[in-house]
Design an enzyme around this catalytic site. Structure first.
Site, mmCIF file in Angstrom:
data_model
loop_
_atom_site.group_PDB
_atom_site.id
_atom_site.type_symbol
_atom_site.label_atom_id
_atom_site.label_comp_id
_atom_site.label_asym_id
_atom_site.label_seq_id
_atom_site.Cartn_x
_atom_site.Cartn_y
_atom_site.Cartn_z
ATOM 1 N N SER A 172 0.871 -1.178 0.000
ATOM 2 C CA SER A 172 0.000 0.000 0.000
ATOM 3 C C SER A 172 0.909 1.229 0.000
ATOM 4 O O SER A 172 2.097 1.122 0.343
ATOM 5 C CB SER A 172 -0.840 -0.013 1.286
ATOM 6 N N TYR A 185 -1.775 -0.956 10.713
ATOM 7 C CA TYR A 185 -1.831 -1.166 9.256
ATOM 8 C C TYR A 185 -0.575 -0.584 8.601
ATOM 9 O O TYR A 185 0.084 -1.253 7.798
ATOM 10 C CB TYR A 185 -3.093 -0.504 8.693
HETATM 11 N N1 LIG Z 1 -8.817 -1.043 -0.407
HETATM 12 C C1 LIG Z 1 -7.840 -0.165 -0.312
HETATM 13 O O1 LIG Z 1 -8.067 1.051 -0.180
HETATM 14 C C2 LIG Z 1 -6.420 -0.609 -0.384
HETATM 15 C C3 LIG Z 1 -5.406 0.349 -0.565
HETATM 16 C C4 LIG Z 1 -4.090 -0.062 -0.625
HETATM 17 C C5 LIG Z 1 -3.768 -1.398 -0.487
HETATM 18 N N2 LIG Z 1 -4.757 -2.295 -0.312
HETATM 19 C C6 LIG Z 1 -4.376 -3.697 -0.125
HETATM 20 O O2 LIG Z 1 -4.889 -4.462 -1.190
HETATM 21 C C7 LIG Z 1 -5.167 -5.792 -0.724
HETATM 22 C C8 LIG Z 1 -6.584 -6.182 -1.109
HETATM 23 O O3 LIG Z 1 -7.470 -5.244 -0.530
HETATM 24 P P1 LIG Z 1 -9.017 -5.134 -0.943
HETATM 25 O O4 LIG Z 1 -9.334 -3.702 -0.964
HETATM 26 O O5 LIG Z 1 -9.306 -5.968 -2.125
HETATM 27 O O6 LIG Z 1 -9.663 -5.736 0.385
HETATM 28 P P2 LIG Z 1 -10.819 -6.817 0.604
HETATM 29 O O7 LIG Z 1 -11.190 -6.720 2.035
HETATM 30 O O8 LIG Z 1 -11.893 -6.640 -0.402
HETATM 31 O O9 LIG Z 1 -10.081 -8.188 0.289
HETATM 32 C C9 LIG Z 1 -9.169 -8.771 1.158
HETATM 33 C C10 LIG Z 1 -9.343 -10.283 1.100
HETATM 34 O O10 LIG Z 1 -8.378 -10.883 1.992
HETATM 35 C C11 LIG Z 1 -9.024 -11.955 2.666
HETATM 36 N N3 LIG Z 1 -8.361 -12.248 3.931
HETATM 37 C C12 LIG Z 1 -8.338 -11.498 5.056
HETATM 38 N N4 LIG Z 1 -7.665 -12.137 6.025
HETATM 39 C C13 LIG Z 1 -7.237 -13.309 5.503
HETATM 40 C C14 LIG Z 1 -6.509 -14.399 6.019
HETATM 41 N N5 LIG Z 1 -6.082 -14.423 7.288
HETATM 42 N N6 LIG Z 1 -6.253 -15.442 5.205
HETATM 43 C C15 LIG Z 1 -6.699 -15.460 3.922
HETATM 44 N N7 LIG Z 1 -7.406 -14.448 3.383
HETATM 45 C C16 LIG Z 1 -7.675 -13.392 4.165
HETATM 46 C C17 LIG Z 1 -10.443 -11.451 2.895
HETATM 47 O O11 LIG Z 1 -11.347 -12.490 3.179
HETATM 48 C C18 LIG Z 1 -10.718 -10.744 1.575
HETATM 49 O O12 LIG Z 1 -11.300 -11.616 0.635
HETATM 50 C C19 LIG Z 1 -4.908 -5.768 0.782
HETATM 51 O O13 LIG Z 1 -3.642 -6.286 1.064
HETATM 52 C C20 LIG Z 1 -4.974 -4.296 1.128
HETATM 53 O O14 LIG Z 1 -4.218 -3.982 2.276
HETATM 54 C C21 LIG Z 1 -6.061 -1.951 -0.263
#
Ligand SMILES: NC(=O)c1ccc[n+]([C@@H]2O[C@H](COP(=O)([O-])OP(=O)(O)OC[C@H]3O[C@@H](n4cnc5c(N)ncnc54)[C@H](O)[C@@H]3O)[C@@H](O)[C@H]2O)c1
Length: 311
Positions: A172, A185
């Site tokens: 991120s 985070y």
């Molecule tokens: N959404 C944002 O604004 C954003 C910004 C920057 C980075 N990210 C990163 O991108 C990635 C995906 O984010 P997203 O927005 O699609 O989130 P999301 O919540 O839609 O998806 C995350 C997925 O990870 C799974 N997960 C959580 N804990 C887990 C575990 N212990 N074992 C296996 N699976 C697990 C969840 O069930 C979910 O399906 C993450 O790493 C997040 O930190 C997101």
């Protein structure tokens, strides 16, 4: 070799790398094929994990989907299969080392050796330091940082043996600089960035040039993970559409780009964070409202709503 000659060669090599990088930046680069690669995505049950899975499958990769959320993960697998792709959905808690190793064995048996590993699963509790429980801090670090160690340990050896593979770290912009209201985070994502950087150097020092790595650092994506996050000028840099973010990620992976920050304005922010006086950064955060951005956060994921999380 004479030290002066060695230094001259070193300078020429350095300049050549800069020239090559500039050419690569200007000219369109050919996409590599991922047909018949075995691509494992963690956190494939929703958000950008699901979208990346669809994209890799569209290009002919066999998909292995890991998620702790069984129903979301099955749904992703069904979506892929309905479009004629090949997908195996497996329930796995990536924060649990034993579960990762067990599922890695199962993956090998049913899908073969993983050649593309995308560490995407991530969580956020959206609380400031004082309000976050010990268990929530630990879980954030285990899912967002430690899990990368376990999955890479499970699959890297075979990539090195074949000198073929790709490891993608979804971190991120919060791994490049910081924001108030999300200490665990931010820390976990800084660890993920550090992990990627150190792993890349390890691979280079072992001359494993066939194993690529890509670090992905997105800004706020509109997936719901950060629901309610609000800045003072929301139109200045609006949240990324998940599809837009995934398009940029696919381009980076398919051209073996080492690092990507999305949107491009984030390179500027990253750069500014390294030289601006701390007081100026605080003032800027205050003006843009980023220091209060998480105050309006709305928990909506199961784990964010779970009030009984244990150590
Ligand atoms: N959404 C944002 O604004 C954003 C910004 C920057 C980075 N990210 C990163 O991108 C990635 C995906 O984010 P997203 O927005 O699609 O989130 P999301 O919540 O839609 O998806 C995350 C997925 O990870 C799974 N997960 C959580 N804990 C887990 C575990 N212990 N074992 C296996 N699976 C697990 C969840 O069930 C979910 O399906 C993450 O790493 C997040 O930190 C997101």
């Amino acid at each position: 070799m004479n030290l002066i000659l060695e230094t001259l060669i070193f300078i020429c090599q350095l300049l050549w790398i800069f020239v090559k990088s500039t050419i690569r930046w200007i000219l369109p680069t050919k996409y590599k094929s991922v047909r018949d690669e075995v691509c494992l995505i963690t956190g494939a049950g929703s958000g950008i994990g699901r979208l990346m899975a669809m994209e890799f499958s569209k290009r002919g990769a066999t998909m292995v989907l890991w998620d702790i959320n069984e129903s979301g993960n099955e749904e992703t697998a069904d979506m892929i299969k309905r479009r004629g792709g090949k997908a195996y959905a497996m329930t796995c808690d990536v924060s649990d080392r034993e579960d990762v190793y067990k599922m890695a064995e199962k993956t090998r048996k049913i899908a073969g050796e993983v050649t593309i590993l995308i560490n995407n699963a991530g969580i956020v509790y959206g609380k400031d330091f004082q309000s976050t429980s010990d268990a929530e801090i630990e879980r954030t670090i285990r899912v967002n940082s430690l899990a990368h160690f376990w999955t890479v340990r499970a699959f890297l050896s075979s990539m090195i043996d074949r000198d073929h593979g790709h490891i993608v770290t979804v971190a991120s912009v919060m791994g490049l600089f910081a924001n108030a209201g999300m200490t665990s985070y931010v820390s976990s994502k800084h660890a993920a960035v550090g992990f990627h950087n150190a792993l890349e150097l390890d691979l280079q020092s072992k001359k494993s040039y066939g194993v690529n790595t890509t670090l992905v650092c997105p800004y706020h994506i509109d997936t719901g993970m950060f629901k309610g996050l609000t800045l003072r000028f929301p139109d200045l840099i609006p949240p990324l559409k998940p599809e837009e973010c995934v398009e940029r990620v696919m381009h980076a992976v398919l051209t073996n780009q080492k690092m990507i920050a999305v949107p491009r304005a984030m390179y500027l922010a990253y750069n500014a964070a390294t030289w601006m006086p701390q007081q100026a950064l605080v003032l800027l955060g205050n003006f843009l409202g980023s220091d209060q951005a998480m105050d309006s956060f709305i928990p909506n994921r199961d784990y964010q709503l779970d009030t009984k999380i244990k150590d």
